[in-house]
Design a protein around this motif. Structure first.
Motif, short mmCIF file in Angstrom:
data_model
loop_
_atom_site.label_atom_id
_atom_site.label_comp_id
_atom_site.label_asym_id
_atom_site.label_seq_id
_atom_site.Cartn_x
_atom_site.Cartn_y
_atom_site.Cartn_z
N ARG A 73 0.73 -1.09 0.18
CA ARG A 73 0.02 -0.10 0.10
C ARG A 73 0.89 1.39 0.23
N TRP A 102 -3.83 9.99 1.89
CA TRP A 102 -4.46 8.89 0.76
C TRP A 102 -3.60 7.69 0.61
N THR A 103 -4.45 6.75 0.23
CA THR A 103 -3.74 5.26 0.01
C THR A 103 -4.00 4.74 -1.19
N PHE A 104 -3.13 3.93 -1.65
CA PHE A 104 -3.30 3.28 -2.98
C PHE A 104 -2.82 1.92 -2.93
N HIS A 106 -1.14 -1.63 -4.27
CA HIS A 106 -0.46 -2.09 -5.55
C HIS A 106 0.74 -2.90 -5.49
N LEU A 164 0.26 8.28 -10.36
CA LEU A 164 -0.71 8.65 -9.66
C LEU A 164 -0.58 10.32 -9.23
N THR A 178 -3.15 13.71 -4.31
CA THR A 178 -4.55 12.95 -3.94
C THR A 178 -4.37 11.40 -4.08
N GLY A 179 -3.44 11.04 -4.63
CA GLY A 179 -3.54 9.37 -4.93
C GLY A 179 -4.09 8.73 -5.85
N ARG A 180 -4.89 9.88 -6.73
CA ARG A 180 -5.67 9.34 -7.65
C ARG A 180 -4.98 8.65 -8.85
N LEU A 181 -5.51 7.74 -9.46
CA LEU A 181 -4.94 6.88 -10.42
C LEU A 181 -4.91 7.74 -11.72
N GLN A 189 -2.20 3.48 -16.14
CA GLN A 189 -1.47 2.21 -15.71
C GLN A 189 -1.40 1.61 -17.39
#
Length: 431
Positions: A84, A96-98, A100, A124, A128-131, A134
């Motif tokens: 994470r 924020w978290t993401f 992968h 990202l 904000t951590g927004r994707l 990819q």
């Protein structure tokens, strides 16, 4: 699979492959005001032109806006399950978290966080951590550069024999792919030009639209990283960073605008910049706990903001005079420091508990704190536009201890602009 290449002895040149269609080819002279093409990119037989080509490029490039990157700390959290990523803006804002898988430590560059794991490369939004995008990709991540519109990623093939550079728009479209046998380090990018360090001493200015080398800088110190900081472009490695300015043509003579940290024996033999050709593991090593953090000046006389740099060794951090190497102050942390960055007027240090401590550059006082919210096994910090004054203002807006922090901010910001700082020790502030 990579297209087979002729041996370098027969044809020492980069294989720059244009993947996107419909891109109009323009003459290199259009990219660099009568530009100097110094032969094939990454050609080791290139003859030094005495800095004429890179000086001409700099003259054309001067005055172009350099985007300011996000001020953010990003940590890696171990499983169960995939890794994470956790991030928090340094100047305030929600964490924020993401999730992968990660095969290497993520890179923070400009406005993005770039990661690679299990054959998938992703970017990202750093705040904000927004994707953003990819895509499938092989190899391992060395690093990345970003200018707010284009991300340039440096990879090493799984065999370790080939460098791959991808230029990807924030819309996810690949603009160009470059493959070469040369060891290409961590890149930077501004507009159509990527700055690609290679072979430990060169930086190729590569036109992403035409697919050619526009100019080349030859430097007399280790160089494996290009980066944007404070509105300037730098080429660095080891204990030195050279600024892309009117003196860059003197690089091969060792007379460019280069900021060098003084040699000093310190616990753990810390380094400022690790080699940009190395792949860093997702988990911090002992070497990550013994590091140097410094901020070279973006203009004026070469040197470092506040004439300070910081050395960390596990839970300890010490401020050191960047001119003389003398000890200026010491700070004891609450956990091992895993990463950090210098900003104008101070230092942001990230520890294994997920805490970020802000230290005044002059006296080492704690001027604020932030948190990733959980323990981390590695941490990457970027501080580009952050200043001590902005940090104090953000604390005041949140109802924090801005009064005490503000005094340190004023002294440190003032010292950062020029001469030897004249401040004393300030009282530590509670978050």
């Amino acid at each position: 699979m990579r297209t087979p290449r002729a041996p370098r002895a027969a044809a020492a040149r980069a294989r720059a492959l244009l993947l996107a269609t419909g891109v109009a080819l323009a003459a290199l002279s259009g990219a660099c005001g009568g530009g100097q093409t110094q032969g094939e990119a990454f050609d080791p037989t290139w003859k030094d032109d005495g800095g004429a080509g890179i000086a001409a490029f700099q003259q054309w490039f001067a005055g172009r806006p350099i985007p300011v990157g996000a001020d953010v700390a990003v940590g890696v959290v171990a499983g169960p399950g995939p890794h994470r990523l956790v991030g928090v803006p340094l100047d305030g804002g929600p964490a924020w978290t993401f999730a992968h898988p990660l095969d290497a430590r993520p890179a923070v560059a400009g406005s993005v966080v770039v990661g690679l794991g299990e054959g998938e490369l992703f970017a990202l939004d750093a705040r904000t951590g927004r994707l953003l995008w990819q895509r499938n990709a092989g190899g391992r991540l060395r690093g990345a550069g970003d200018d707010g519109a284009t991300t340039v990623v440096s990879l090493v093939s799984t065999t370790g024999t080939t460098s791959v550079v991808l230029a990807v728009g924030h819309d996810g479209m690949v603009q160009r792919q470059i493959e070469d046998d040369a060891d290409i380090g961590v890149p930077a990018v501004v507009g159509r030009h990527a700055f690609l360090p290679w072979q430990g001493q060169y930086v190729t200015v590569f036109d992403l639209q035409t697919g050619g080398e526009v100019a080349r800088a030859a430097l007399r110190h280790e160089v494996s990283r290009a980066f944007l900081l404070g509105g300037a472009v730098f080429f660095g490695g080891g204990r030195a960073a050279t600024r892309l300015d009117e003196a860059i043509g003197l690089g091969s003579a060792g007379r460019a605008s280069t900021a060098r940290l003084p040699a000093r024996e310190l616990p753990g033999a810390p380094v400022w910049m690790t080699p940009g050709t190395e792949v860093l593991a997702p988990t911090a090593s002992a070497a990550d706990k013994a590091r140097l953090h410094a901020r070279p000046r973006a203009s004026g006389r070469p040197g470092f903001h506040a004439n300070r740099f910081v050395a960390t060794y596990y839970r300890a951090a010490v401020g050191i005079n960047a001119r003389t190497g003398a000890l200026a102050w010491a700070h004891a942390g609450e956990a091992d420091f895993l990463g950090g960055a210098a900003y104008t007027g101070g230092y942001a240090l990230c520890d294994a508990r997920g805490g970020i401590t802000f230290l005044d550059a002059l006296g080492g006082a704690v001027t604020g704190r932030a948190s990733l919210g959980r323990p981390v096994q590695a941490c990457v910090v970027q501080a580009d536009g952050l200043t001590a004054a902005k940090l104090a203002g953000a604390a005041a807006a949140r109802g924090g201890t801005a009064g005490l922090a503000g005094g340190a901010a004023g002294r440190a910001d003032g010292a950062a602009a020029g001469g030897e700082p004249q401040g004393g020790h300030a009282a530590a502030t509670a978050p």
